[in-house]
Design a protein around this motif. Sequence first.
Motif, mmCIF file in Angstrom:
data_model
loop_
_atom_site.group_PDB
_atom_site.id
_atom_site.type_symbol
_atom_site.label_atom_id
_atom_site.label_comp_id
_atom_site.label_asym_id
_atom_site.label_seq_id
_atom_site.Cartn_x
_atom_site.Cartn_y
_atom_site.Cartn_z
ATOM 1 N N MET A 77 0.841 -1.172 0.000
ATOM 2 C CA MET A 77 0.000 0.000 0.000
ATOM 3 C C MET A 77 0.891 1.241 0.000
ATOM 4 O O MET A 77 1.768 1.384 0.827
ATOM 5 C CB MET A 77 -0.879 -0.063 1.242
ATOM 6 N N LYS A 78 0.662 2.099 -0.945
ATOM 7 C CA LYS A 78 1.477 3.302 -1.076
ATOM 8 C C LYS A 78 0.889 4.432 -0.236
ATOM 9 O O LYS A 78 -0.321 4.567 -0.100
ATOM 10 C CB LYS A 78 1.531 3.729 -2.529
ATOM 11 N N LYS A 79 1.785 5.272 0.301
ATOM 12 C CA LYS A 79 1.329 6.395 1.122
ATOM 13 C C LYS A 79 0.499 7.381 0.307
ATOM 14 O O LYS A 79 -0.456 7.948 0.816
ATOM 15 C CB LYS A 79 2.520 7.103 1.759
ATOM 16 N N THR A 80 0.862 7.572 -0.954
ATOM 17 C CA THR A 80 0.094 8.513 -1.776
ATOM 18 C C THR A 80 -1.330 8.016 -1.979
ATOM 19 O O THR A 80 -2.271 8.796 -1.937
ATOM 20 C CB THR A 80 0.767 8.734 -3.140
ATOM 21 N N GLU A 81 -1.473 6.706 -2.187
ATOM 22 C CA GLU A 81 -2.810 6.136 -2.350
ATOM 23 C C GLU A 81 -3.614 6.294 -1.065
ATOM 24 O O GLU A 81 -4.800 6.626 -1.096
ATOM 25 C CB GLU A 81 -2.709 4.662 -2.725
ATOM 26 N N LEU A 82 -2.960 6.089 0.066
ATOM 27 C CA LEU A 82 -3.624 6.236 1.356
ATOM 28 C C LEU A 82 -4.068 7.681 1.574
ATOM 29 O O LEU A 82 -5.197 7.940 2.001
ATOM 30 C CB LEU A 82 -2.679 5.789 2.474
ATOM 31 N N ARG A 83 -3.222 8.633 1.231
ATOM 32 C CA ARG A 83 -3.579 10.058 1.362
ATOM 33 C C ARG A 83 -4.768 10.415 0.466
ATOM 34 O O ARG A 83 -5.655 11.158 0.874
ATOM 35 C CB ARG A 83 -2.389 10.935 0.989
ATOM 36 N N GLU A 84 -4.751 9.892 -0.756
ATOM 37 C CA GLU A 84 -5.854 10.172 -1.688
ATOM 38 C C GLU A 84 -7.175 9.627 -1.148
ATOM 39 O O GLU A 84 -8.197 10.300 -1.190
ATOM 40 C CB GLU A 84 -5.564 9.553 -3.054
ATOM 41 N N ARG A 85 -7.136 8.416 -0.649
ATOM 42 C CA ARG A 85 -8.355 7.819 -0.105
ATOM 43 C C ARG A 85 -8.833 8.561 1.134
ATOM 44 O O ARG A 85 -10.014 8.714 1.355
ATOM 45 C CB ARG A 85 -8.125 6.352 0.218
ATOM 46 N N ARG B 213 -7.133 2.100 6.079
ATOM 47 C CA ARG B 213 -6.069 1.118 5.839
ATOM 48 C C ARG B 213 -6.643 -0.300 5.881
ATOM 49 O O ARG B 213 -6.306 -1.135 5.039
ATOM 50 C CB ARG B 213 -4.970 1.287 6.883
ATOM 51 N N MET C 215 -8.496 -0.991 2.658
ATOM 52 C CA MET C 215 -7.560 -1.200 1.557
ATOM 53 C C MET C 215 -6.923 -2.591 1.629
ATOM 54 O O MET C 215 -6.737 -3.242 0.605
ATOM 55 C CB MET C 215 -6.496 -0.106 1.563
#
Length: 76
Positions: free
Chosen positions: A1-9, A64, A67
Motif C-alpha cells: 500500500m502506497k502512502k500517496t494512495e492512502l492520502r488520496e483515499r 487502511r 484497503m
Amino acid sequence: MKKTELRERYAVMFPQYPDIVNVSQLQKMLGISRHLAYDLIREGRLAGFWIGNAYRIPKISVIRYIMEQEAEFRDC
C-alpha cells in the motif's frame, strides 16, 4: 500500500467522520455489528486505543483496513 494512495483515499473516504472515531461510528462506517467491531480491535486488525472508558479508532486505520481487505479480495 502506497502512502500517496492512502492520502488520496483519506481525502475522499468518510469525510463526515472525525479523525478519531468511536466504536459506534466504526460500526456505521463498515456496516458491521458491535461484536465484530470489538473483535477487529482486540485482534489487532484495526488499530484502536483506550481513552477513558472507551475505544477510539483513528479514521486512517479504518481506511487502511478497507484497503487491505480489497487487496486480499483481489488476490483470491
